[in-house]
Design a protein around this motif. Structure first.
Motif, PDB file in Angstrom:
ATOM      1  N   GLN A 187       0.911  -1.259   0.009  1.00 58.80           N
ATOM      2  CA  GLN A 187      -0.108  -0.185   0.121  1.00 58.80           C
ATOM      3  C   GLN A 187       0.905   1.188   0.170  1.00 58.80           C
ATOM      4  N   ARG A 188       0.559   2.262  -0.754  1.00 56.65           N
ATOM      5  CA  ARG A 188       1.370   3.404  -0.852  1.00 56.65           C
ATOM      6  C   ARG A 188       0.740   4.480   0.186  1.00 56.65           C
ATOM      7  N   ILE A 189       1.632   4.938   1.001  1.00 62.32           N
ATOM      8  CA  ILE A 189       0.913   5.927   2.180  1.00 62.32           C
ATOM      9  C   ILE A 189       1.883   7.189   2.067  1.00 62.32           C
ATOM     10  N   GLN A 190       1.214   8.397   1.769  1.00 64.79           N
ATOM     11  CA  GLN A 190       2.016   9.590   1.825  1.00 64.79           C
ATOM     12  C   GLN A 190       1.379  10.286   3.130  1.00 64.79           C
ATOM     13  N   GLY A 191       2.433  10.873   3.660  1.00 65.95           N
ATOM     14  CA  GLY A 191       1.788  11.943   4.922  1.00 65.95           C
ATOM     15  C   GLY A 191       3.128  12.477   5.533  1.00 65.95           C
ATOM     16  N   GLU A 192       2.963  13.246   6.615  1.00 67.38           N
ATOM     17  CA  GLU A 192       4.015  13.619   7.394  1.00 67.38           C
ATOM     18  C   GLU A 192       4.313  12.748   8.540  1.00 67.38           C
ATOM     19  N   VAL A 193       5.784  12.674   8.857  1.00 67.85           N
ATOM     20  CA  VAL A 193       6.432  11.753   9.760  1.00 67.85           C
ATOM     21  C   VAL A 193       6.131  12.661  11.115  1.00 67.85           C
ATOM     22  N   VAL A 194       5.440  12.287  11.959  1.00 69.86           N
ATOM     23  CA  VAL A 194       5.260  13.001  13.201  1.00 69.86           C
ATOM     24  C   VAL A 194       6.110  12.453  14.437  1.00 69.86           C
TER      25      VAL A 194
END
Length: 184
Positions: free
Chosen positions: A147-154
């Protein structure tokens, strides 16, 4: 535990390289950073890679094998000519202007790795990792379980992985064993 060993190895490599090549982390130069889960960088170029494998030969024993590859004396002329992008993706201490004895690098890294494993302090280790993380606060694209996931590393949780908040506000935990970072 496997996850803490990966973090300890990455922190030990970063600290050991800085000790072996004094001046590499001085003002004006890029510090040695960590790209989760197992790359050590100078700038955006890979200096070292780490692989930690765990197995249990019997019910009472657990073994960790830690492999570390550090580019110490690699020169651009040593790179394969058929990959024009490779010099933009990797570096070495020599390519950064540091002539360092490989044995000194090994000693400095092992000294730090041994100290981190001898008295494991998970919160302090995670804090040391956070301080060097090149991904915290960045938007990334990752592949996790096809699954491709895009987001900010928190953040990072050692046992559950990289914590990423996607564009819909959903928090996801990306385990190191099944995740690769595609863009950052």
């Amino acid at each position: 535990p496997l996850d803490l060993a990966v973090l300890a190895a990455a922190v030990a490599v970063a600290q050991g390289v800085e000790a072996a090549a004094p001046g590499i982390a001085s003002p004006g130069l890029t510090t040695v950073s960590i790209k989760w889960p197992n790359d050590v960088l100078i700038g955006r170029r890979k200096l070292a890679g780490i692989l930690v494998e765990a197995f249990a030969p019997d019910a009472s024993t657990r073994v960790l094998i830690v492999g570390v590859g550090i580019n110490v004396s690699l020169q651009p002329a040593h790179l394969p000519p058929d990959d024009a992008e490779l010099p933009q993706r990797i570096t070495s201490l020599a390519m950064q202007g540091f002539e360092v004895n490989r044995l000194r690098v090994i000693v400095e890294v092992m000294r730090r790795f041994d100290a981190l494993l001898a008295s494991p302090d998970a919160p302090a280790l995670v804090a040391a990792w956070r301080k060097r993380s090149i991904l915290l606060g960045r938007t990334i694209t990752a592949r996790c379980d096809d699954q491709r996931i895009q987001g900010e590393v928190v953040d990072l949780e050692p046992r559950q992985g990289l914590i990423v908040r996607d564009s819909e506000g959903i928090t996801r935990y990306l385990p190191a064993a099944t995740t690769s970072i595609e863009a950052w």
